[in-house]
Write an enzyme that holds these catalytic residues in place. Structure first.
Site, PDB file in Angstrom:
ATOM      1  N   ASN A 143     -16.420 -52.171  -3.854  1.00 46.06           N
ATOM      2  CA  ASN A 143     -16.552 -51.009  -4.736  1.00 46.06           C
ATOM      3  C   ASN A 143     -15.951 -51.219  -6.132  1.00 46.06           C
ATOM      4  OD1 ASN A 143     -16.227 -48.518  -2.072  1.00 46.06           O
ATOM      5  ND2 ASN A 143     -18.070 -49.342  -3.023  1.00 46.06           N
ATOM      6  N   ASP A 163     -21.552 -42.203   3.047  1.00 42.69           N
ATOM      7  CA  ASP A 163     -22.451 -42.618   1.962  1.00 42.69           C
ATOM      8  C   ASP A 163     -23.285 -41.435   1.456  1.00 42.69           C
ATOM      9  OD1 ASP A 163     -23.628 -44.309   0.187  1.00 42.69           O
ATOM     10  OD2 ASP A 163     -24.899 -45.333   1.648  1.00 42.69           O
TER      11      ASP A 163
HETATM   12  C1  FPP Z   1     -20.188 -43.714  -1.049  1.00 45.91           C
HETATM   13  O1  FPP Z   1     -21.118 -42.871  -1.697  1.00 45.91           O
HETATM   14  C2  FPP Z   1     -18.867 -43.143  -1.127  1.00 45.91           C
HETATM   15  C3  FPP Z   1     -17.757 -43.780  -1.636  1.00 45.91           C
HETATM   16  C4  FPP Z   1     -17.782 -45.136  -2.167  1.00 45.91           C
HETATM   17  C5  FPP Z   1     -16.461 -43.086  -1.713  1.00 45.91           C
HETATM   18  C6  FPP Z   1     -16.104 -42.292  -0.508  1.00 45.91           C
HETATM   19  C7  FPP Z   1     -14.830 -41.615  -0.756  1.00 45.91           C
HETATM   20  C8  FPP Z   1     -14.546 -40.352  -0.420  1.00 45.91           C
HETATM   21  C9  FPP Z   1     -15.477 -39.430   0.274  1.00 45.91           C
HETATM   22  C10 FPP Z   1     -13.207 -39.822  -0.776  1.00 45.91           C
HETATM   23  C11 FPP Z   1     -12.145 -40.259   0.154  1.00 45.91           C
HETATM   24  C12 FPP Z   1     -10.929 -39.534  -0.219  1.00 45.91           C
HETATM   25  C13 FPP Z   1      -9.775 -39.562   0.426  1.00 45.91           C
HETATM   26  C14 FPP Z   1      -8.703 -38.659  -0.007  1.00 45.91           C
HETATM   27  C15 FPP Z   1      -9.539 -40.453   1.563  1.00 45.91           C
HETATM   28  P1  FPP Z   1     -21.947 -43.466  -2.924  1.00 45.91           P
HETATM   29  O2  FPP Z   1     -21.202 -43.191  -4.163  1.00 45.91           O
HETATM   30  O3  FPP Z   1     -22.245 -44.907  -2.676  1.00 45.91           O
HETATM   31  O4  FPP Z   1     -23.262 -42.627  -2.843  1.00 45.91           O
HETATM   32  P2  FPP Z   1     -24.710 -43.077  -3.306  1.00 45.91           P
HETATM   33  O5  FPP Z   1     -25.166 -44.112  -2.310  1.00 45.91           O
HETATM   34  O6  FPP Z   1     -25.481 -41.810  -3.203  1.00 45.91           O
HETATM   35  O7  FPP Z   1     -24.602 -43.604  -4.695  1.00 45.91           O
END
Ligand code: FPP
Length: 249
Positions: free
Chosen positions: A72, A24
């Site tokens: 998501n 996250d």
């Molecule tokens: C949450 O951060 C993150 C995600 C929903 C996506 C996570 C995915 C990856 C790191 C890529 C995975 C890739 C592969 C190739 C497996 P957020 O967007 O909710 O962060 P925030 O809370 O700061 O908004």
């Protein structure tokens, strides 16, 4: 320079067999730099690469990461589309490296419902790394734990109704339910890490986390890597796991 094993032995560090991570903080990381959210996800992939490498070197047997949840889909279309494009691209790009490093990739979740290029990349990496015998790297894609449990219950009810199967209510055990989850035949996670400062489980591995140790860090996911991983492992080592009993260290 001591080897990883020598260092851990000296510091008496027990390495969890199964680590699960809620990655996250990508969006906030990007916003802090005045950049669009997707740049945070791209940086998140780099952090994931470092973490996979560190886990494999440390002797972790299973690493499970939450890359896209069933919730998501509610994000802006542009972000969802971008995430899938990114996932297709990186999954394909990393296949050769992971294959060479003897890491076996599995996809947990209803990934067949993702756009076709992402589905193809997932099938490709699973197939290409299928014979590997080292660390198992689970990528949760279109995964939600309640959905996973519901799916297991449906499978079991179908078996009970199937005339060719003698399964009855008395045969329903915790082991049978576990064997119908995406994580069948894997040990439960010993430690679940959540980055980004939030302290929630967010529909992740609800059944499997019954006795997991939760480790929360304020570090945003793109800033995670070997050093942060070792801090989490050190915190895990400070916990006294009793599994509901009195003295089970
Ligand atoms: C949450 O951060 C993150 C995600 C929903 C996506 C996570 C995915 C990856 C790191 C890529 C995975 C890739 C592969 C190739 C497996 P957020 O967007 O909710 O962060 P925030 O809370 O700061 O908004």
């Amino acid at each position: 320079m001591p080897s990883v094993e020598e260092y851990n032995e000296k510091h008496d560090l027990k390495i969890p067999a199964h680590i699960a991570i809620i990655m996250d903080g990508n969006g906030r990381w990007a916003a802090k730099q005045g950049n669009p959210r997707l740049t945070g996800h791209h940086a998140g992939v780099k952090a994931l690469e470092k973490t996979v490498q560190a886990c494999a070197e440390e002797g972790v047997k299973y690493l499970t990461v939450y890359a896209f949840s069933t919730e998501n889909w509610k994000r802006p279309e542009e972000e969802v589309t971008g995430l899938f494009q990114m996932i297709s691209l990186y999954v394909r790009q990393y296949t050769r490296k992971l294959k060479k490093e003897n890491i076996r990739v599995q996809i947990l979740g209803e990934y067949e419902k993702l756009p076709e290029p992402a589905v193809r990349s997932c099938r490709y990496i699973v197939e290409e790394t299928g014979d590997n015998t080292g660390m198992v790297f689970n990528i949760c894609l279109n995964y939600g734990s309640r959905g996973e449990i519901t799916r297991a219950v449906k499978q079991i009810v179908r078996r009970c109704q199937d005339e060719g199967d003698s399964l009855t209510a008395e045969d329903i055990t915790e082991e049978l339910i576990s064997s119908c989850l995406y994580t069948a035949e894997m040990p439960d996670p010993d430690m679940i890490i959540r980055t980004g400062g939030e302290k929630r489980i967010s529909n992740y591995l609800l059944w499997q986390s019954a006795y997991s140790e939760f480790v929360y860090t304020d570090v945003l996911w793109p800033d995670f890597g070997r050093e942060e991983l070792m801090k989490c492992i050190a915190e895990f080592n400070g916990r006294h796991r009793r599994f509901g009993g009195l003295d089970h260290k």
